[in-house]
Scaffold this active site. Structure first.
Site, PDB file in Angstrom:
ATOM      1  N   THR A  94      -5.691  -6.898  10.767  1.00 44.31           N
ATOM      2  CA  THR A  94      -5.964  -5.639  10.064  1.00 44.31           C
ATOM      3  C   THR A  94      -5.390  -4.448  10.822  1.00 44.31           C
ATOM      4  O   THR A  94      -4.784  -3.555  10.225  1.00 44.31           O
ATOM      5  CB  THR A  94      -7.497  -5.463   9.901  1.00 44.31           C
ATOM      6  OG1 THR A  94      -8.008  -6.617   9.229  1.00 44.31           O
ATOM      7  CG2 THR A  94      -7.820  -4.221   9.098  1.00 44.31           C
ATOM      8  N   ARG A 123       2.357  -6.600   9.174  1.00 47.63           N
ATOM      9  CA  ARG A 123       1.658  -5.430   9.727  1.00 47.63           C
ATOM     10  C   ARG A 123       2.193  -5.039  11.097  1.00 47.63           C
ATOM     11  O   ARG A 123       2.221  -3.863  11.462  1.00 47.63           O
ATOM     12  CB  ARG A 123       0.154  -5.684   9.755  1.00 47.63           C
ATOM     13  CG  ARG A 123      -0.462  -5.550   8.347  1.00 47.63           C
ATOM     14  CD  ARG A 123      -1.867  -6.051   8.297  1.00 47.63           C
ATOM     15  NE  ARG A 123      -2.592  -5.606   7.101  1.00 47.63           N
ATOM     16  CZ  ARG A 123      -3.784  -6.056   6.762  1.00 47.63           C
ATOM     17  NH1 ARG A 123      -4.403  -6.965   7.514  1.00 47.63           N
ATOM     18  NH2 ARG A 123      -4.373  -5.612   5.669  1.00 47.63           N
ATOM     19  N   TYR A 143     -12.692  -2.008  -3.674  1.00 50.03           N
ATOM     20  CA  TYR A 143     -13.160  -2.150  -2.285  1.00 50.03           C
ATOM     21  C   TYR A 143     -14.684  -2.108  -2.184  1.00 50.03           C
ATOM     22  O   TYR A 143     -15.214  -1.792  -1.120  1.00 50.03           O
ATOM     23  CB  TYR A 143     -12.546  -1.061  -1.413  1.00 50.03           C
ATOM     24  CG  TYR A 143     -11.163  -1.390  -0.857  1.00 50.03           C
ATOM     25  CD1 TYR A 143     -10.899  -2.594  -0.196  1.00 50.03           C
ATOM     26  CD2 TYR A 143     -10.130  -0.462  -0.946  1.00 50.03           C
ATOM     27  CE1 TYR A 143      -9.650  -2.868   0.330  1.00 50.03           C
ATOM     28  CE2 TYR A 143      -8.866  -0.732  -0.404  1.00 50.03           C
ATOM     29  CZ  TYR A 143      -8.635  -1.945   0.234  1.00 50.03           C
ATOM     30  OH  TYR A 143      -7.398  -2.213   0.783  1.00 50.03           O
ATOM     31  N   PHE A 192     -15.672   3.904   6.862  1.00 42.91           N
ATOM     32  CA  PHE A 192     -14.310   4.251   6.435  1.00 42.91           C
ATOM     33  C   PHE A 192     -14.098   4.105   4.927  1.00 42.91           C
ATOM     34  O   PHE A 192     -12.993   4.317   4.436  1.00 42.91           O
ATOM     35  CB  PHE A 192     -13.281   3.402   7.205  1.00 42.91           C
ATOM     36  CG  PHE A 192     -13.463   1.901   7.073  1.00 42.91           C
ATOM     37  CD1 PHE A 192     -12.972   1.203   5.983  1.00 42.91           C
ATOM     38  CD2 PHE A 192     -14.142   1.189   8.058  1.00 42.91           C
ATOM     39  CE1 PHE A 192     -13.134  -0.174   5.866  1.00 42.91           C
ATOM     40  CE2 PHE A 192     -14.315  -0.193   7.954  1.00 42.91           C
ATOM     41  CZ  PHE A 192     -13.813  -0.868   6.847  1.00 42.91           C
ATOM     42  N   HIS A 198      -2.211  -5.372   1.574  1.00 44.19           N
ATOM     43  CA  HIS A 198      -3.525  -5.983   1.360  1.00 44.19           C
ATOM     44  C   HIS A 198      -3.299  -7.431   0.953  1.00 44.19           C
ATOM     45  O   HIS A 198      -2.338  -7.729   0.236  1.00 44.19           O
ATOM     46  CB  HIS A 198      -4.283  -5.271   0.232  1.00 44.19           C
ATOM     47  CG  HIS A 198      -5.467  -6.065  -0.264  1.00 44.19           C
ATOM     48  ND1 HIS A 198      -6.700  -5.984   0.332  1.00 44.19           N
ATOM     49  CD2 HIS A 198      -5.577  -6.997  -1.253  1.00 44.19           C
ATOM     50  CE1 HIS A 198      -7.532  -6.830  -0.289  1.00 44.19           C
ATOM     51  NE2 HIS A 198      -6.879  -7.447  -1.253  1.00 44.19           N
ATOM     52  N   ARG A 200      -2.512 -14.294   4.572  1.00 46.03           N
ATOM     53  CA  ARG A 200      -3.239 -13.612   5.660  1.00 46.03           C
ATOM     54  C   ARG A 200      -2.482 -13.755   6.975  1.00 46.03           C
ATOM     55  O   ARG A 200      -2.402 -12.820   7.775  1.00 46.03           O
ATOM     56  CB  ARG A 200      -4.662 -14.191   5.804  1.00 46.03           C
ATOM     57  CG  ARG A 200      -5.590 -13.958   4.618  1.00 46.03           C
ATOM     58  CD  ARG A 200      -5.949 -12.520   4.379  1.00 46.03           C
ATOM     59  NE  ARG A 200      -6.592 -11.900   5.511  1.00 46.03           N
ATOM     60  CZ  ARG A 200      -7.203 -10.715   5.453  1.00 46.03           C
ATOM     61  NH1 ARG A 200      -7.258 -10.029   4.311  1.00 46.03           N
ATOM     62  NH2 ARG A 200      -7.742 -10.196   6.523  1.00 46.03           N
ATOM     63  N   GLU A 225      -9.756 -10.593  -7.580  1.00 47.47           N
ATOM     64  CA  GLU A 225      -8.800  -9.492  -7.406  1.00 47.47           C
ATOM     65  C   GLU A 225      -7.622  -9.596  -8.376  1.00 47.47           C
ATOM     66  O   GLU A 225      -7.120  -8.579  -8.854  1.00 47.47           O
ATOM     67  CB  GLU A 225      -8.305  -9.463  -5.949  1.00 47.47           C
ATOM     68  CG  GLU A 225      -9.407  -9.082  -4.970  1.00 47.47           C
ATOM     69  CD  GLU A 225      -8.960  -9.016  -3.518  1.00 47.47           C
ATOM     70  OE1 GLU A 225      -9.789  -8.641  -2.668  1.00 47.47           O
ATOM     71  OE2 GLU A 225      -7.787  -9.331  -3.231  1.00 47.47           O
ATOM     72  N   LYS A 235       0.823  -1.218   0.000  1.00 47.73           N
ATOM     73  CA  LYS A 235       0.000   0.000   0.000  1.00 47.73           C
ATOM     74  C   LYS A 235       0.862   1.275   0.000  1.00 47.73           C
ATOM     75  O   LYS A 235       2.069   1.220   0.258  1.00 47.73           O
ATOM     76  CB  LYS A 235      -0.923  -0.028   1.219  1.00 47.73           C
ATOM     77  CG  LYS A 235      -2.000  -1.123   1.165  1.00 47.73           C
ATOM     78  CD  LYS A 235      -2.935  -1.009   2.372  1.00 47.73           C
ATOM     79  CE  LYS A 235      -4.061  -2.014   2.323  1.00 47.73           C
ATOM     80  NZ  LYS A 235      -4.995  -1.827   3.477  1.00 47.73           N
ATOM     81  N   ASN A 274      -1.908   0.232   6.943  1.00 42.87           N
ATOM     82  CA  ASN A 274      -1.416  -1.048   7.447  1.00 42.87           C
ATOM     83  C   ASN A 274      -0.567  -1.804   6.431  1.00 42.87           C
ATOM     84  O   ASN A 274      -0.407  -3.014   6.509  1.00 42.87           O
ATOM     85  CB  ASN A 274      -2.580  -1.895   7.989  1.00 42.87           C
ATOM     86  CG  ASN A 274      -3.639  -2.158   6.944  1.00 42.87           C
ATOM     87  OD1 ASN A 274      -3.451  -1.859   5.765  1.00 42.87           O
ATOM     88  ND2 ASN A 274      -4.747  -2.743   7.352  1.00 42.87           N
TER      89      ASN A 274
HETATM   90  P1  IDP Z   1      -8.081  -6.579   5.650  1.00 47.39           P
HETATM   91  O1  IDP Z   1      -7.244  -5.617   4.837  1.00 47.39           O
HETATM   92  O2  IDP Z   1      -7.319  -7.106   6.839  1.00 47.39           O
HETATM   93  O3  IDP Z   1      -8.690  -7.676   4.814  1.00 47.39           O
HETATM   94  P2  IDP Z   1     -10.723  -5.392   5.717  1.00 47.39           P
HETATM   95  O4  IDP Z   1     -11.688  -5.566   6.838  1.00 47.39           O
HETATM   96  O5  IDP Z   1     -10.988  -6.097   4.441  1.00 47.39           O
HETATM   97  O6  IDP Z   1      -9.260  -5.743   6.281  1.00 47.39           O
HETATM   98  O7  IDP Z   1     -10.627  -3.837   5.448  1.00 47.39           O
HETATM   99  C1  IDP Z   1      -9.974  -3.344   4.296  1.00 47.39           C
HETATM  100  C2  IDP Z   1      -9.065  -2.201   4.696  1.00 47.39           C
HETATM  101  O8  IDP Z   1      -9.884  -1.140   5.209  1.00 47.39           O
HETATM  102  C3  IDP Z   1      -8.106  -2.532   5.840  1.00 47.39           C
HETATM  103  O9  IDP Z   1      -6.899  -3.114   5.400  1.00 47.39           O
HETATM  104  C4  IDP Z   1      -7.874  -1.163   6.440  1.00 47.39           C
HETATM  105  O10 IDP Z   1      -6.878  -0.464   5.696  1.00 47.39           O
HETATM  106  C5  IDP Z   1      -9.193  -0.479   6.250  1.00 47.39           C
HETATM  107  N1  IDP Z   1     -10.020  -0.564   7.468  1.00 47.39           N
HETATM  108  C6  IDP Z   1     -10.641  -1.650   7.967  1.00 47.39           C
HETATM  109  N2  IDP Z   1     -11.309  -1.364   9.087  1.00 47.39           N
HETATM  110  C7  IDP Z   1     -11.118  -0.040   9.312  1.00 47.39           C
HETATM  111  C8  IDP Z   1     -11.557   0.865  10.337  1.00 47.39           C
HETATM  112  O11 IDP Z   1     -12.268   0.503  11.266  1.00 47.39           O
HETATM  113  N3  IDP Z   1     -11.128   2.149  10.195  1.00 47.39           N
HETATM  114  C9  IDP Z   1     -10.332   2.576   9.184  1.00 47.39           C
HETATM  115  N4  IDP Z   1      -9.898   1.752   8.207  1.00 47.39           N
HETATM  116  C10 IDP Z   1     -10.279   0.467   8.270  1.00 47.39           C
HETATM  117 MG    MG Z   2     -10.127  -7.590   3.330  1.00 48.77          MG
END
Ligand code: IDP
Ligand code: MG
Length: 136
Positions: free
Chosen positions: A94, A105, A52, A60, A118, A88, A129, A12, A115
């Site tokens: 996350t 991470r 997304y 968010f 992805h 993962r 994807e 990212k 973070n």
């Molecule tokens: P992941 O990347 O671990 O699969 P997801 O739940 O798919 O997590 O969320 C996608 C991305 O959205 C996360 O990597 C993070 O950058 C962002 N994100 C997820 N939850 C939050 C939140 O509560 N606040 C702000 N950003 C978030």
């Molecule tokens: Mg995800």
């Protein structure tokens, strides 16, 4: 029985900006992933919104799409035995605050939004994807 899978990984903007993309790629390779394809690109916000889309109802979503399109990213197709789950696990939770020692991470993540990486969350989404970024 062997179960070789492919998954989509993205380095990212926060990580590309800090010039740690090669370090992160080395972590994937030293954990047995082959990088089958990779490219460094910057995407439009509208493309981030498509990528997304599953998160479109989340509070968010707008910030997330602005962020992913805010600077260069490195998108990669990774291959390994059980690659989706293995990636993962290697990425960690996350929220970097919750990520285990030894995960990407934990080591590099700045915050829940910045973070660093992805990774696809299922074999089905990995295929979607990968096609999103590498449709020939
Ligand atoms: P992941 O990347 O671990 O699969 P997801 O739940 O798919 O997590 O969320 C996608 C991305 O959205 C996360 O990597 C993070 O950058 C962002 N994100 C997820 N939850 C939050 C939140 O509560 N606040 C702000 N950003 C978030
Ligand atoms: Mg995800």
């Amino acid at each position: 029985m062997s179960n070789i899978e492919q998954t989509l990984s993205i380095i990212k903007p926060d990580a590309v900006e800090r010039n740690i993309e090669n370090e992160i790629k080395e972590i994937f390779k030293s954990n047995g992933f082959s990088i089958l394809k990779e490219k460094k690109i910057q995407i439009e916000k509208s493309e981030a919104e498509k990528f997304y889309k599953v998160h479109e109802t989340k509070p968010f979503y707008n910030d997330l799409c602005s962020y992913l399109s805010s600077g260069p990213i490195v998108v990669m197709v990774l291959e390994k035995e059980n690659a989706v789950l293995a990636n993962r696990e290697l990425m960690g939770a996350t929220n970097p605050k919750d990520a285990e020692e030894g995960t990407i991470r934990k080591k590099y993540g700045i915050s829940i939004d910045k973070n660093s990486v992805h990774g696809s969350d299922s074999v089905e989404n990995a295929e979607i994807e990968i096609n999103f970024f590498f449709k020939d």
